[in-house]
Design an enzyme around this catalytic site. Structure first.
Site: not given
Length: 1051
Positions: A198-200, A204, A207, A292-293, A296, A334, A438, A479
C-alpha cells in the site's frame, strides 16, 4: 491461489445486479436523487465491486455504532472503519427521506445514476465520539477530523444498494482492476502467494528493494496497490504517482510484480486504517500485506506530537491476525550502504558502516530548487517524471500583483516590467491591467466596491490559472479593500489623464478611490514604488533583479552576505574567516547602504572577542535562502577598513542574546531567526551548521547554514541522539550547550582524560557549541593532557592567536575523541594540530598550533568548554530551538542538539599523512612522553620550565652528587665481597616455577653478568643521566631537555 474474501463471500454487486441493470437505471430516473461527494463516490465504488466486502451498502445505525465502539459490525464481523452516507436536514425534508424510501445516487462528475439505496434508517451520529474513537482525538489537526467538522453533514442514512454501473474512469483504465478481475489475473498467472504493498507516495529504490526482499523471503509475487482516491492533503497528485509506479514496476524482476490502482478515500486513521487496508487487500486476493511504520498516520497533532505510535498499526493488525487471515509483513526501514551500493534492512547494517538516506522533506526541497537527486536514491525515469510535474521554482509561473490609485504609474510599471521579463525569456509574460481588459476607462468607476471586489476575484482566478501553466503574470488593478492581498503599492500621479479625478470631484464619476472612496493601502507590500522619487527604469530594474532569485538556493559559496538592489541579501553562508565571538551572536549588521531601509531612530552595537560593529538600527526586507522576512531590524554600519561595503554578519541566536531586541523589548526587534520562524510557521524550528576545511581540495566550500532543512546528503543527522539544551543560568543568555558524556574526552594515548566540571552540582562537563571560536576552549587539564606530552611542544605566545597557545611540530598526529549521547565523535588530526597559521619556530621553520586551547577569557561558571570550528568541522550540528523561539506560532517541544560524526578515522589518518608527511606514513615511530603529575602549564606563568626550576638547581645537583657518592661506595662494597666467594643465587633452593641452575664460580671476566651488578650499573647510569639532565636543563631550553629525556627513556 487467491485469499478467501473477508466474510467468506465477495460482494460483487455489479455482477450480482447485472441482470436487472436496465430496470434499475429506468427506475433511478424517476426517483429523488442525491449527488455524491468525492469521498462518497470512492466508497460507493468499493462497496459495489466488493472491495469493502462484506458490506452491501452504507452502514445503518446499528452497524455504525458497533464499528465505532468495537471495530465490528452488528453481526460480529471485524470491520474497523465506519462507511457512511451523510445528508442534511434540508436533504431529508426535500427528498422525504425515511425508512423504506429509495434514493438514486448520482455521479458528481456527470450526474449519471450509479446505484439505488433502499433506506433502512436515518440517524444523527455523535461525531465527536466518532472522531475520538476512530481517529484517536477530536483534533482538527487530523485531516479526517477537519473533514468531519467542515464537510460532513449532521445526519447519516443507512441501507443496502443495488448497482447500476460503476463510476467511469478516463485515466489509467488498464490499471484499474476490480477484486474479481485481479483475482482472475492471479489465477491466470498461477500466483499462489501475493504480497500487497500500500502506498500514497512516489516509490524509489528503497521501496523496490523492500518489496522484492519481502516477496523473495516468502516465495511470493508483489502487488503494488497504490491509492488513487482521496489521500492526505498536500500529497503528490495521483497522475504523477502512477507514472512513477509505471516507471518503477519495470525495474522488478520479470514476472515478479504487478501494478493495480485502488480508488480508496483514505481516512489517515493509523491503526484502524491498517486493519481496514488489510481487509481490502484480502478482498482483492492478496495473501500478505506490508504494514509500515506509523502506517496511514497523518503526522503531528495540535500539540506537536504524533497522533499514533510508530508501531500501533502493526500491533493492532497482529491482534486480529486470526480473523484477518492475511499475513502481515512488517515494513523494514531500508538503509543504503555506499560501500557496497546496496539497500539492506536497518537491523542488518554493520556497526559503524556509513549509510545514506534522503527524507521526504528533503526530496521535495530538491525538486523545488532543482537540486540533484542521486541514482542510489531513485531511478532516472522516476526523477524525470517528478521533475516534469514539479519543476523547480525558477521554471514555475509567478504573479506580480501591483496596486495603486488610478494613474499612479502602476500600469506603466507593469508594461515596462513585461518588456524586461520578455527580454529575459524562459516563459510567456501576460499583463492584466485596466487598459488591456476594458475599452472604456470610465467603466470601473460605475461599479460599486462590492462589484469591483468580485471583478478582482475573477482577475485573481485567471492569474492563478496562467501561473499554474508556467506563465509570468503581472496584474495591476485598483485595490480599494484592506483584505485584498497587495504585492506592490503605487502612489497617485498628479497629472491624471482624461481628468478622472477632476470629474470625480465634480460628481460626474462615483466610486473613485482617492476622491469619494478611501484607498486602502496594503498592510505589508513587498516593495513600495514612489514615482516622485524613483524613475520607472529604476523601479523595474529593482523588481527584475529580485525575481530570478526568489526562492533560489544556490550552491554553497564563500561570500559572507550577498545583497541585491531590492533589499538585504537573499542568502548567507559561513565564511572561512569567522571571528571569535565573545558573546552569543543574534544580531544582523550590514556595512553600507541598503536600498529601501528605514531608520528606527535607535542605535545598537555588537562586540566580538576580536572586533565590533555599531550604528543606527534600520529595517528592510530580508531574503535569507528561501525565506522572506519583512521589516527585519539590523545595524547599519559605516564603511571602513574593518567593515568593507556590502559585507556583514548575521547572528543566528535567539532574542535573549540580541542587543537590537534589548533596545525595543518587543517584536519589532526580533532576531532574523525568530522572524523566519514567525513568518514561516510551517518551517521546522531548527538550524544546522556544516563546516568544511579550507585545505580540503575535495570540498572547497567553507561551510553551510540551513534553516528548517537538513543539508542534502546528511539526512542521517535526524536519527542521532537528541541532546537536551541547557540554559545558561550564569549570564541569563542562551548558548547552544549540552552535557558531555562521563569520561567523554579520549586523549591521544587512548585513555579518558580526567577532569572536573566547574558547574556546581554536575559530574559531567557542560559544552557550548559556537562557530565563532576558531580554537575550541577547553579546561587547561584537557589541553595539557593533549599537548604537554608531545616532544617539542611549547606553551608560548603566538601573535596570530592573540595570546599564549600550545605550539608543536606539524608532523605530529594526535587523535582526540569526544563522546555525546553514547556516541563517539573523533577529531581529524588536521584539526587537532592546526597548520597554515604562518607560525614560525625559533629556527624559522613552520610550526603548528594546538587547536584545543585552555579556556581563559571566555570562561564561565555555567559551562566548561566551548567547542568551536576545529571540532565542528568533524560533526554536523543541528540545533532545534524549541520553546526558545520568541513568539513562534508553532507548538514546539523542548530544545535539543543533534550531532552527526563526519570524521572517518582511517580516512582522517590518510589525509594527515598526505597533507603533513608527504604521503610517507612514519607515524608509528612517534611516541608520547611519559605522563607526569605537574602543575598545569597553561594556567601558570609564561616562564619556561627551565626558568621555573633554575632557583632549585643547586639543591638538585648537590643531592644528585651526594646520592652518586653513596651509590659508588655501596657498589664497591658489593664488588669486594663478591671477589672473596662464589656467587650465591637469590633463591636457594629455587621456588617452584623458577629454573634451578648449577652453581658457578664468580669471575670478573665472566660472560654471564650477575643480576645485582646489572641493577647497580643501571642505577649508576640513571643517576648520572639525571645529573647531566640537570646541567643540560640549566644551560639550554625546554625542547633540548625533552628531546634528551626521550633518548634516555628509549635507551
Amino acid at each position: 491461489m487467491a485469499n478467501t474474501p473477508h466474510g467468506s463471500v465477495l460482494k460483487d454487486l455489479v455482477a450480482r445486479d447485472e441482470p436487472i441493470r436496465q430496470n434499475l437505471k429506468e427506475e433511478a430516473g424517476k426517483l429523488p436523487d442525491i449527488t455524491l461527494t468525492e469521498r462518497q463516490l470512492c466508497d460507493l465504488e468499493l462497496i459495489m465491486n466488493g472491495g469493502f466486502s462484506p458490506l452491501e451498502g452504507f452502514m445503518n445505525e446499528k452497524d455504525y455504532t458497533n464499528v465505532i465502539e468495537s471495530l465490528r459490525l452488528a453481526d460480529g464481523t471485524l470491520f474497523p472503519m465506519p462507511i457512511t452516507l451523510d445528508v442534511s436536514r434540508e436533504d431529508i425534508d426535500r427528498l422525504s427521506i425515511a425508512s423504506g424510501s429509495r434514493i438514486a445516487l448520482l455521479d458528481p462528475r456527470d450526474d449519471q445514476p450509479l446505484a439505488i439505496i433502499t433506506i433502512e434508517d436515518v440517524y444523527r451520529p455523535d461525531q465527536v465520539k466518532e472522531a475520538i474513537n476512530v481517529f484517536g482525538a477530536d483534533d482538527p489537526a487530523h485531516p479526517s477530523v477537519s473533514y468531519l467538522r467542515r464537510k460532513v453533514k449532521e445526519y447519516y442514512i443507512g441501507g443496502k444498494v443495488q448497482a447500476i454501473e460503476p463510476p467511469v474512469h478516463f485515466d489509467y483504465v488498464a490499471l484499474r482492476y476490480t477484486p474479481s478481475e485481479l483475482r482472475a489475473h492471479f489465477k491466470k498467472l498461477a500466483w499462489r502467494k501475493v504480497v500487497a504493498f500500500q502506498t500514497r507516495n512516489p516509490m524509489h529504490r528503497a521501496h523496490r528493494e523492500l518489496t522484492v526482499r519481502a516477496a523473495r523471503l516468502r516465495q511470493a509475487n508483489v502487488l503494488i496497490h497504490p491509492v488513487v482516491g482521496l489521500t492526505k492533503p498536500g500529497d503528490v497528485d495521483h497522475y504523477t504517482r502512477v507514472r512513477v509506479y509505471e516507471a518503477i514496476i519495470a525495474k522488478y524482476p520479470k514476472g515478479m510484480g504487478h501494478l493495480a490502482l485502488l480508488p480508496l478515500a483514505m481516512r489517515m486513521a493509523g491503526p484502524r486504517e491498517a486493519v481496514w487496508h488489510a481487509i481490502i487487500r484480502k478482498n482483492f486476493g492478496a495473501t500478505h500485506f506490508i504494514v509500515g511504520r506509523d502506517h496511514a498516520g497523518p503526522g503531528k497533532n495540535s500539540q506537536g506530537k504524533d497522533f499514533y505510535g510508530p508501531y500501533d498499526a502493526q500491533d493492532l493488525v497482529m491482534k486480529y491476525h486470526d480473523e484477518l487471515q492475511i499475513e502481515m509483513v512488517p515494513f523494514q526501514q531500508m538503509k543504503y550502504l555506499p560501500s557496497t551500493d546496496e539497500y539492506v534492512p536497518v537491523d542488518e547494517v554493520p556497526k559503524g558502516e556509513e549509510t545514506l538516506d534522503i527524507s521526504g522533506t528533503e526530496l521535495r526541497k530538491r525538486l523545488k530548487t532543482g537540486g540533484p537527486i542521486p541514482d542510489w536514491f531513485s531511478y532516472e525515469a522516476v526523477v524525470k517524471t517528478l521533475r516534469e510535474s514539479y519543476p523547480p521554482r525558477l521554471k514555475q509561473g509567478f504573479v506580480v500583483f501591483l496596486t495603486g490609485l488610478h494613474n499612479s504609474g502602476k500600469d506603466t510599471i507593469a508594461k515596462a516590467l513585461q518588456v524586461v521579463l520578455n527580454e529575459q525569456g524562459g516563459r510567456s509574460v501576460s499583463v492584466l491591467s485596466g487598459d488591456n481588459i476594458r475599452s472604456d476607462l470610465d467603466t470601473p468607476f460605475s461599479y460599486t466596491p462590492e462589484e469591483r471586489t468580485k471583478n478582482l476575484e475573477r482577475i485573481a482566478f485567471v492569474t492563478a490559472e496562467l501561473a499554474r501553466a508556467g506563465a509570468a503574470v503581472i496584474a495591476a488593478p485598483i485595490a480599494p479593500e484592506p483584505s485584498r492581498p497587495g504585492r506592490r503599492e503605487g502612489h497617485c500621479n498628479p497629472h491624471c489623464r482624461r481628468n478622472v479625478y477632476s470629474r470625480a470631484r465634480k460628481g460626474e464619476l462615483k466610486h473613485v478611490p482617492g476622491v469619494n472612496e478611501e484607498y486602502e493601502t496594503p498592510e505589508r507590500p513587498d516593495l513600495t514604488a514612489d514615482l516622485t522619487t524613483q524613475s520607472v527604469p529604476e523601479i523595474v530594474h529593482t523588481e527584475a533583479v529580485r525575481m530570478p532569485v526568489i526562492g533560489r538556493r544556490g550552491p554553497r559559496t564563500q561570500e559572507k552576505l550577498e545583497r541585491v538592489a531590492a533589499g538585504l541579501g537573499r542568502r548567507a553562508s559561513m565564511s572561512g574567516d569567522l571571528k571569535d565571538q565573545g558573546d552569543v551572536s543574534s544580531d544582523l549588521w550590514v556595512a553600507g547602504n541598503v536600498p529601501g531601509a528605514k531608520s528606527t531612530g535607535k542605535t545598537a552595537s555588537v562586540t566580538y572577542a576580536i572586533g565590533d560593529a555599531s550604528g543606527t538600527i534600520m529595517t528592510a526586507a530580508m531574503d535569507f535562502d528561501e525565506y522572506s522576512v519583512q521589516n527585519q531590524a539590523f545595524i547599519s554600519v559605516g564603511v571602513d577598513n574593518a567593515h568593507p561595503a556590502n559585507t556583514g554578519v548575521i547572528g543566528l541566536g535567539p532574542n535573549s542574546a540580541s542587543n537590537i531586541y534589548e533596545q525595543f523589548n518587543s517584536d519589532a526587534g526580533d532576531t532574523p531567526l525568530n522572524r523566519i520562524f514567525e513568518q514561516n510557521t510551517s518551517t521546522p524550528n531548527f538550524l544546522s551548521v556544516l563546516l568544511g576545511r579550507s585545505d580540503d581540495t575535495s570540498n572547497p566550500y567553507p561551510g553551510d547554514i540551513t534553516v528548517g532543512e537538513v543539508v542534502p546528503g546528511y539526512e542521517n543527522i535526524t536519527s542521532q541522539p537528541k541532546l537536551p539544551i541547557l540554559r545558561d543560568e550564569d549570564s541569563g543568555a542562551q548558548h547552544w550547550q549540552t552535557l558531555l558524556d562521563k569520561d567523554g574526552i579520549i586523549g591521544p594515548d587512548g585513555e579518558a582524560i580526567p577532569v572536573q566540571s566547574v558547574v556546581q552540582g554536575l559530574d559531567q562537563l557542560v559544552v557550548v557549541f559556537d562557530t565563532g571560536f576558531s580554537l575550541p576552549q577547553v579546561p587547561s587539564t584537557v589541553s595539557d593532557a593533549i599537548y604537554s606530552r608531545v616532544p617539542g611542544a611549547n606553551w608560548t605566545s603566538v601573535p596570530a592567536a592573540s595570546g599564549n597557545v600550545w605550539t608543536l611540530p606539524c608532523d605530529v598526529e594526535l587523535n582526540v575523541t569526544f563522546k555525546f549521547g553514547g556516541l563517539s565523535y573523533p577529531v581529524n588530526p588536521l584539526d587537532t594540530n592546526l597548520g597554515a597559521l604562518n607560525v614560525k619556530g625559533s629556527d624559522g621553520t613552520e610550526i603548528c598550533v594546538g587547536a584545543f586551547q585552555p579556556i581563559t577569557t571566555a570562561s564561565s561558571s555555567s559551562f566548561d568548554m566551548i567547542l568551536g570550528m576545529a571540532f565542528l568541522r568533524n560533526a554536523y550540528l543541528l540545533v532545534d530551538l524549541g520553546d526558545y523561539v520568541h513568539g513562534s506560532m508553532a507548538s514546539t517541544a523542548s530544545p535539543y542538539i543533534q550531532l552527526l560524526s563526519l570524521a572517518n578515522q582511517a580516512q582522517a589518518h590518510k589525509e594527515f599523512v598526505d597533507a603533513r608527511l608527504g604521503g610517507v606514513d612514519n607515524t608509528s615511530a612517534f611516541h608520547l612522553l611519559p605522563a607526569m603529575n605537574t602543575t598545569n602549564w597553561a594556567t601558570s606563568s609564561n616562564e619556561s620550565t627551565s626558568q621555573k626550576l633554575k632557583p632549585y638547581l643547586p639543591y638538585i645537583i648537590a643531592g644528585s652528587v651526594a646520592a652518586a657518592i653513596l651509590l659508588i661506595v655501596a657498589a664497591s662494597a658489593c664488588l669486594g665481597s663478591r671477589k672473596r666467594g662464589t656467587y650465591q643465587r637469590l633463591h636457594e633452593p629455587a621456588p617452584a616455577g623458577l629454573p634451578r641452575e648449577p652453581a658457578a664460580s664468580f669471575s670478573p671476566l665472566s660472560t654471564t653478568a650477575p643480576s645485582l651488578l646489572n641493577s647497580l650499573d643501571a642505577l649508576l647510569h640513571l643517576l648520572l643521566s639525571c645529573l647531566i639532565a640537570c646541567i643540560v636543563w640549566a644551560s639550554t631550553d625546554t625542547d633540548t631537555y625533552l628531546n634528551y629525556c626521550s633518548i634516555v627513556h628509549s635507551a
